[in-house]
Each structure stands twice: as C-alpha cells, then as structure tokens.
Design an enzyme around this catalytic site. Structure first.
Site, PDB file in Angstrom:
ATOM      1  N   TYR A  82       0.827  -1.220   0.000  1.00  0.00           N
ATOM      2  CA  TYR A  82       0.000   0.000   0.000  1.00  0.00           C
ATOM      3  C   TYR A  82       0.855   1.262   0.000  1.00  0.00           C
ATOM      4  CZ  TYR A  82      -4.205  -2.759   0.265  1.00  0.00           C
ATOM      5  OH  TYR A  82      -5.216  -3.625  -0.046  1.00  0.00           O
ATOM      6  N   ARG A 132       1.306   1.739  -3.581  1.00  0.00           N
ATOM      7  CA  ARG A 132       0.066   2.215  -4.213  1.00  0.00           C
ATOM      8  C   ARG A 132      -0.149   3.707  -3.908  1.00  0.00           C
ATOM      9  NH1 ARG A 132       1.057  -1.844  -5.559  1.00  0.00           N
ATOM     10  NH2 ARG A 132       1.681  -0.468  -7.203  1.00  0.00           N
ATOM     11  N   GLN A 172     -15.489   2.951  -5.516  1.00  0.00           N
ATOM     12  CA  GLN A 172     -14.822   1.802  -4.896  1.00  0.00           C
ATOM     13  C   GLN A 172     -13.321   2.045  -4.835  1.00  0.00           C
ATOM     14  OE1 GLN A 172     -16.701  -2.073  -6.641  1.00  0.00           O
ATOM     15  NE2 GLN A 172     -17.144  -0.435  -8.074  1.00  0.00           N
ATOM     16  N   HIS A 210     -14.692   1.605  -0.225  1.00  0.00           N
ATOM     17  CA  HIS A 210     -13.630   0.666   0.161  1.00  0.00           C
ATOM     18  C   HIS A 210     -12.449   1.347   0.841  1.00  0.00           C
ATOM     19  CE1 HIS A 210     -15.311  -2.370  -3.009  1.00  0.00           C
ATOM     20  NE2 HIS A 210     -16.010  -2.333  -1.904  1.00  0.00           N
ATOM     21  N   THR A 267     -16.378  -0.427 -13.680  1.00  0.00           N
ATOM     22  CA  THR A 267     -16.330  -1.450 -12.621  1.00  0.00           C
ATOM     23  C   THR A 267     -16.822  -2.776 -13.180  1.00  0.00           C
ATOM     24  OG1 THR A 267     -17.231  -2.183 -10.495  1.00  0.00           O
ATOM     25  CG2 THR A 267     -18.566  -0.586 -11.711  1.00  0.00           C
TER      26      THR A 267
HETATM   27  N1  APR Z   1     -12.332   3.160 -18.773  1.00  0.00           N
HETATM   28  C1  APR Z   1     -13.430   2.586 -18.216  1.00  0.00           C
HETATM   29  N2  APR Z   1     -13.452   1.334 -17.766  1.00  0.00           N
HETATM   30  C2  APR Z   1     -12.330   0.612 -17.882  1.00  0.00           C
HETATM   31  C3  APR Z   1     -11.145   1.118 -18.450  1.00  0.00           C
HETATM   32  C4  APR Z   1     -11.186   2.457 -18.907  1.00  0.00           C
HETATM   33  N3  APR Z   1     -10.122   3.049 -19.472  1.00  0.00           N
HETATM   34  N4  APR Z   1     -10.200   0.146 -18.424  1.00  0.00           N
HETATM   35  C5  APR Z   1     -10.772  -0.923 -17.837  1.00  0.00           C
HETATM   36  N5  APR Z   1     -12.056  -0.650 -17.519  1.00  0.00           N
HETATM   37  C6  APR Z   1     -13.050  -1.504 -16.885  1.00  0.00           C
HETATM   38  C7  APR Z   1     -12.886  -2.989 -17.080  1.00  0.00           C
HETATM   39  O1  APR Z   1     -13.515  -3.396 -18.296  1.00  0.00           O
HETATM   40  C8  APR Z   1     -13.588  -3.554 -15.858  1.00  0.00           C
HETATM   41  O2  APR Z   1     -14.976  -3.733 -16.109  1.00  0.00           O
HETATM   42  O3  APR Z   1     -12.953  -1.284 -15.492  1.00  0.00           O
HETATM   43  C9  APR Z   1     -13.407  -2.447 -14.811  1.00  0.00           C
HETATM   44  C10 APR Z   1     -12.395  -2.751 -13.733  1.00  0.00           C
HETATM   45  O4  APR Z   1     -12.827  -3.847 -12.980  1.00  0.00           O
HETATM   46  P1  APR Z   1     -12.032  -4.313 -11.676  1.00  0.00           P
HETATM   47  O5  APR Z   1     -10.580  -4.352 -12.006  1.00  0.00           O
HETATM   48  O6  APR Z   1     -12.669  -5.546 -11.192  1.00  0.00           O
HETATM   49  O7  APR Z   1     -12.221  -3.113 -10.648  1.00  0.00           O
HETATM   50  P2  APR Z   1     -13.465  -2.782  -9.691  1.00  0.00           P
HETATM   51  O8  APR Z   1     -14.747  -3.219 -10.285  1.00  0.00           O
HETATM   52  O9  APR Z   1     -13.315  -1.350  -9.307  1.00  0.00           O
HETATM   53  O10 APR Z   1     -13.119  -3.681  -8.423  1.00  0.00           O
HETATM   54  C11 APR Z   1     -13.968  -3.635  -7.320  1.00  0.00           C
HETATM   55  O11 APR Z   1     -12.553  -5.123  -6.080  1.00  0.00           O
HETATM   56  O12 APR Z   1     -10.381  -5.711  -5.586  1.00  0.00           O
HETATM   57  C12 APR Z   1     -11.511  -5.102  -5.123  1.00  0.00           C
HETATM   58  O13 APR Z   1     -11.752  -3.498  -3.440  1.00  0.00           O
HETATM   59  C13 APR Z   1     -11.271  -3.667  -4.745  1.00  0.00           C
HETATM   60  O14 APR Z   1     -12.641  -1.719  -5.134  1.00  0.00           O
HETATM   61  C14 APR Z   1     -12.132  -2.901  -5.719  1.00  0.00           C
HETATM   62  C15 APR Z   1     -13.225  -3.885  -6.043  1.00  0.00           C
END
Ligand code: APR
Length: 234
Positions: free
Chosen positions: A53, A56, A86, A104, A171
């Site tokens: 972290y 990060r 998130q 989060h 997301t």
């Molecule tokens: N613009 C928009 N969306 C994008 C881009 C972009 N440039 N690049 C990737 N994505 C999308 C992907 O297609 C995917 O659907 O962003 C999403 C990212 O998904 P995750 O990596 O799963 O992230 P998230 O949904 O925020 O994760 C939720 O999981 O690990 C835990 O606590 C952590 O808050 C996090 C939670």
C-alpha cells in the site's frame, strides 16, 4: 436539480495510470489479491501489506485526474451529484467533486488495528511496522479488505434510493456488497454504464451501455444525461 449518483470503479482511474484489479488473472500489481487485501494476508505478512500500500500511495500521489474525473465534477453544474467510488485513490477529490463516498476506504488514511477507529491522514508519509495509533495499536491502511464489512454501504444505499439516475463507470461489478447498489435505484430510473468491456448487470431497469473507455465515454454520457432530462446548457 435532478439527483445523479455516479458509481465508479478502477476503470475510471485506468487512464490516469492506476492499474485495475482484474486485468491480469486476478493479480493486482503482481500480487495475489488475497495476499495483500485480506485480514489473513495482513496476519501472515503485515510488512508485505504495508509495502504494497505504500507503493500504491506513491503511485496515486503521482497520478493526475483525467477527463472522466473532470467531467464527473462538471456534472455538478446541472445535477445534484453524489460520487460513490470503490477506488482508494483521491482523484475524484482532486478533480473537484464535492460529495464523495469511499466505499472501500482511502489510501491516504490509516487507522489502528485496535478498537479505536480514529483515522490518521497520511500526506507524504508511509506506514511502517511500529507506527502506532493513539491507542497504541499498529497502524494499518484504511482500506476495506475482502471479508471485512463495508461501513459506508448504508450511506451509499440511501443516496441511490433517492437518485433520479445512476451513472456507473469502469467497474466489473464482481465485488459485493458494492455491486448490489444498482438494485436500489427506484424502478423506471435510468442507468448509464460506461465501460469498454462491460459486465452487463441483470437489472430490469432502463440500462444504456456506452462501450468505451471512461475518458471517451464521459463527455458522451454527459450529453446523453442532459438530453434525457431536457436540460439546456446555454
Ligand atoms: N475506462 C473505463 N473502464 C475501464 C477502463 C477504462 N479506461 N479500463 C478498464 N475498464 C473496466 C474494465 O472493463 C472492468 O470492467 O474497469 C473495470 C475494472 O474492474 P475491476 O478491475 O474488477 O475493478 P473494480 O470493479 O473497481 O473492483 C472492485 O474489487 O479488488 C476489489 O476493493 C477492490 O474496489 C475494488 C473492487
């Protein structure tokens, strides 16, 4: 003013150079998510978790808000906007958004591992083993890890229950309870989803999918929202 809840995930910060979580086989910056983002990981190797972290945080400090964060802020000119994110970075704050719920947690805050839940703001400092909260317990990142409760969820649900529209950006909607927020939008109200590889939620509601990256999609969705609510800008 119509009320708009903007629900964001890692994708909104991707074009600011912050890696998403599920992009490469469940690894997050070369670590298994369970090793760095769970109470078990912390119990096993707190130094690894703190180092992770600390990196990060350094990365988030260098990143700049992008046009998607800025457009979300701009929407406040026409809507009563609440951002529910998130993300643990502070790019929505730095873009100027005024009402932000961090579901989060936040990489720029620490808290003790004892009963005292007081937050310590982190500016340039890292957290090291031996850094203590006011109750004498070891400091840890103020992050909601897998298996932990999500204390801000009830506040976020309250906001969605009274929203006129929901904008979801970047997301994968894989992580609960966060992903369940969509189900609290009153029926008949529209959901706009911006994501280049969207996970389509099974909500029986008006869903408009904009299959683009956030920086390209936010100006488009801004125009769609203004048209949807018959708002003229000049
Ligand atoms: N613009 C928009 N969306 C994008 C881009 C972009 N440039 N690049 C990737 N994505 C999308 C992907 O297609 C995917 O659907 O962003 C999403 C990212 O998904 P995750 O990596 O799963 O992230 P998230 O949904 O925020 O994760 C939720 O999981 O690990 C835990 O606590 C952590 O808050 C996090 C939670």
């Amino acid at each position: 003013m119509k009320k708009l809840v903007v629900f964001t995930g890692a994708g909104v910060s991707a074009e600011s150079g912050i890696a998403t979580f599920r992009a490469s086989d469940g690894l997050w910056e070369n670590h298994r998510i369970e090793d760095v983002a769970s109470p078990e990981g912390w119990a096993k190797d707190p130094s690894l978790v703190l180092d992770f972290y600390n990196m990060r945080r350094a990365q988030a400090r260098k990143a700049m808000p992008n046009l998607a964060h800025e457009t979300i802020c701009e929407l406040e000119q026409w809507f009563d906007v609440v951002v529910v994110t998130q993300n643990i970075d502070n790019l929505h704050e730095r873009a100027g958004s005024r009402r932000i719920i961090h579901l989060h947690g936040s990489i720029f805050h620490a808290r003790g591992t004892g009963k005292n839940e007081e937050l310590v703001e982190l500016h340039s400092e890292d957290i090291q083993i031996g850094d203590l909260a006011s109750d004498g317990s070891q400091l840890r990142p103020h992050i909601v890890w897998f298996g932990e409760s999500v204390p801000m969820m009830d506040f976020a649900i309250e906001e969605v229950l009274s929203a006129d529209a929901l904008l979801v950006v970047g997301t994968s909607l894989q992580v609960y309870p966060a992903a369940s927020l969509l189900t609290y939008l009153p029926s008949g109200k529209p959901i706009f989803l911006v994501d280049p590889s969207p996970s389509i939620p099974s909500v029986g509601k008006n869903l408009e999918v904009i299959r683009t990256k956030a920086v390209e999609g936010l100006p488009l969705v801004k125009d769609m929202l203004l048209r949807h609510f018959n708002i003229t800008t000049s």
